[in-house]
Enzyme design. Structure first.
Site, PDB file in Angstrom:
ATOM      1  N   ARG A 171      -3.850   8.236  89.781  1.00 29.20           N
ATOM      2  CA  ARG A 171      -3.940   7.052  90.639  1.00 29.20           C
ATOM      3  C   ARG A 171      -2.842   7.063  91.701  1.00 29.20           C
ATOM      4  O   ARG A 171      -2.992   6.460  92.755  1.00 29.20           O
ATOM      5  CB  ARG A 171      -3.784   5.768  89.798  1.00 29.20           C
ATOM      6  N   ARG A 175       3.363  12.700  97.896  1.00 27.66           N
ATOM      7  CA  ARG A 175       3.346  12.957  99.343  1.00 27.66           C
ATOM      8  C   ARG A 175       4.570  13.731  99.791  1.00 27.66           C
ATOM      9  O   ARG A 175       5.665  13.425  99.326  1.00 27.66           O
ATOM     10  CB  ARG A 175       3.410  11.607 100.072  1.00 27.66           C
ATOM     11  N   ARG A 250      -5.419  -2.425  76.326  1.00 21.85           N
ATOM     12  CA  ARG A 250      -3.982  -2.661  76.311  1.00 21.85           C
ATOM     13  C   ARG A 250      -3.796  -4.064  76.854  1.00 21.85           C
ATOM     14  O   ARG A 250      -4.435  -4.458  77.844  1.00 21.85           O
ATOM     15  CB  ARG A 250      -3.293  -1.627  77.216  1.00 21.85           C
ATOM     16  N   ARG A 281       7.676  -3.946  84.659  1.00 23.79           N
ATOM     17  CA  ARG A 281       8.009  -4.262  86.046  1.00 23.79           C
ATOM     18  C   ARG A 281       8.381  -5.728  86.198  1.00 23.79           C
ATOM     19  O   ARG A 281       8.005  -6.562  85.380  1.00 23.79           O
ATOM     20  CB  ARG A 281       6.880  -3.890  87.011  1.00 23.79           C
ATOM     21  N   GLU A 301       6.752  -8.278  83.262  1.00 22.80           N
ATOM     22  CA  GLU A 301       5.468  -7.881  82.672  1.00 22.80           C
ATOM     23  C   GLU A 301       5.716  -6.993  81.452  1.00 22.80           C
ATOM     24  O   GLU A 301       6.228  -5.886  81.579  1.00 22.80           O
ATOM     25  CB  GLU A 301       4.685  -7.129  83.757  1.00 22.80           C
ATOM     26  N   TYR A 349     -11.436   1.077  84.389  1.00 23.33           N
ATOM     27  CA  TYR A 349     -10.175   0.715  85.036  1.00 23.33           C
ATOM     28  C   TYR A 349     -10.443   0.538  86.541  1.00 23.33           C
ATOM     29  O   TYR A 349     -10.013   1.334  87.360  1.00 23.33           O
ATOM     30  CB  TYR A 349      -9.193   1.856  84.770  1.00 23.33           C
ATOM     31  N   ASP A 351     -10.327  -1.208  90.261  1.00 28.10           N
ATOM     32  CA  ASP A 351      -9.552  -2.066  91.141  1.00 28.10           C
ATOM     33  C   ASP A 351     -10.488  -3.068  91.825  1.00 28.10           C
ATOM     34  O   ASP A 351     -11.705  -2.945  91.742  1.00 28.10           O
ATOM     35  CB  ASP A 351      -8.818  -1.218  92.190  1.00 28.10           C
TER      36      ASP A 351
END
Ligand code: FAD
Ligand code: UDP
Length: 368
Positions: A171, A175, A250, A281, A301, A349, A351
């Site tokens: 995901r 770069r 989860r 996070r 979280e 999963y 988005d």
């Protein structure tokens, strides 16, 4: 009143479907077991700050049609997600890019960074990555794996990285440019004023009735009898009475803290990538909309094991669960009056942009 559809779940999938069906003159009843609409994209205004109640949500897509579609409901700002990682007090840019490589190794050019990664890969020998650990090392080498991936991933999923599927780490972009944008997509932003209004607008039609705090399973047989067609976005295994077993998820818990300061962490998202910090996070919500309020709200979280009755946030899309899902999916195909959709109905999963895309595909099939 007689309805054409019952939509179970007022999240993005169910609401997109309801909106499109009503646009075509269909009568729709939407139920949700929660106290509010919008599912996991629900945002709530607290002290002038739009709080993402179910975790940070950043809209991104490469598909102009989907981008135009959401923009008919709300204006998006120019927010670009650039989380930072905090590893035991050391700060690194995400996703993995030249800024990360420079901070970690002092390398300056892409060629130097690639050479460093190749050296680390060669020492470990991961030709055909079979799990998340091998996949991560083959993408960015051992140093980044150890500092920025292993701890975070094993907390997030409650499993060893060697027992997790590769796709999860794919995901994230890798770069060789100095570019901290977390996504490669052409379009990205946060709705000015929060996400809830998107769903409010979708459901604002006289042909749509919404009933909250209504669990489908309290009246399943009645609903199946009295509605010609049902769009179901809850857990697919629950719909079929867990007859092939329970799919694993989860879960998460969120600790919201109001602070009497203007700017707590200087960024919307800070990931804690070590194994010891119990949360993955911290979100500082005001930064999604460049807020200047005098106080701030942060959310820690915490990942946790999912037990029946908990919120099922992430499907565990490993081999065992995907095989079990296939059996449920087969039953779903044999139930022509029920359309299964969304993250839970299709155990994927997904988005937000993918959920909208999938809902619009169903709409096209249904109303062709
Ligand atoms: P949901 O939003 O889960 O909606 C399903 C609804 O069905 C819920 O409201 C639920 O209460 C209801 N329901 C379930 N069972 C029943 C029942 N038996 N009876 C009545 N109602 C029922 N996506 C992005 O694009 N960008 C991001 O940055 C991003 N961040 C995320 C962060 C987190 C922590 C999580 C968990 C997800 C994130 N996502 C993100 C994914 C995004 O939340 C989903 O793609 C999207 O919300 C899924 O919509 P949905 O309608 O399928 O499911
Ligand atoms: N990940 C990681 N370190 C990070 C951020 C992400 O190892 O700092 C891994 C982790 O396994 C996570 C996956 O990458 O589950 C996908 O990250 P993403 O930010 O897309 O997760 P989501 O927002 O969907 O929870």
């Amino acid at each position: 009143m007689s309805y054409d559809y019952l939509v179970v779940g007022a999240g993005l999938f169910g609401s997109t479907f309801a909106y499109e069906a009503a646009k075509r003159g269909k009568r729709v009843k939407v139920i949700d077991k929660r106290k509010h609409i919008a599912g996991n994209i629900y945002t709530e205004k607290v002290d002038g700050i739009n709080v993402h109640k179910y975790g940070a949500h950043i809209f991104h897509t490469n598909d102009k049609k989907i981008w135009d579609y959401v923009n008919q409901f709300v204006e998006f700002n120019r927010y670009t997600n650039s989380p930072v990682a905090n590893y035991k007090g050391e700060i690194y840019n995400l996703p993995f890019n030249m800024n990360t490589f420079n901070k970690l190794w002092g390398v300056v050019t892409p060629a130097e960074a690639k050479q460093k990664i190749e050296q680390q890969k060669a020492a470990v020998n991961v030709e055909n990555p079979k799990n998340l650990e091998e996949q991560a090392i083959s993408l960015i080498g051992t140093d980044i794996y150890e500092k920025l991936i292993k701890g975070y991933t094993e907390k997030q999923w409650g499993r060893k990285a060697t027992d997790l599927p590769n796709f999860i780490i794919k995901r994230l972009p890798v770069r060789f440019t100095y570019d901290n944008n977390y996504f490669n997509d052409k379009y990205q932003g946060i709705p000015v004023g929060g996400y809830t209004q998107i769903v409010e607008k979708m459901l604002d039609n006289e042909l749509i009735d919404v009933e909250l705090e209504k669990d489908f399973f309290e009246n399943k047989n009645e609903y199946l009898k009295s509605f010609p067609k049902i769009v179901y976005t809850g857990m697919i295994d629950q719909f079929f009475n867990y007859q092939f077993g329970t799919l694993e998820y989860r879960s998460l818990s969120f600790e919201n803290i109001k602070l009497n300061e203007e700017n707590y962490q200087g960024n919307a998202v800070v990931n804690y990538t070590d194994a010891e910090t119990p949360y993955t996070r911290i979100i500082e919500h005001k930064h999604f909309e460049f807020g200047t309020q005098p106080t701030t709200i942060i959310t820690k979280e915490y990942p946790k094991k999912w037990f029946e009755g908990d919120e099922p946030y992430y499907p565990m899309n490993d081999k065992k669960n995907n095989e079990m899902f296939s059996k449920y999916h087969q039953l779903a195909k044999e139930s022509p009056n029920v359309i299964f959709g969304g993250r839970l109905g299709l155990y994927k999963y997904y988005d937000m942009h993918q959920v909208i895309g999938a809902a619009l595909t169903v709409v096209n099939q249904e109303f062709q």
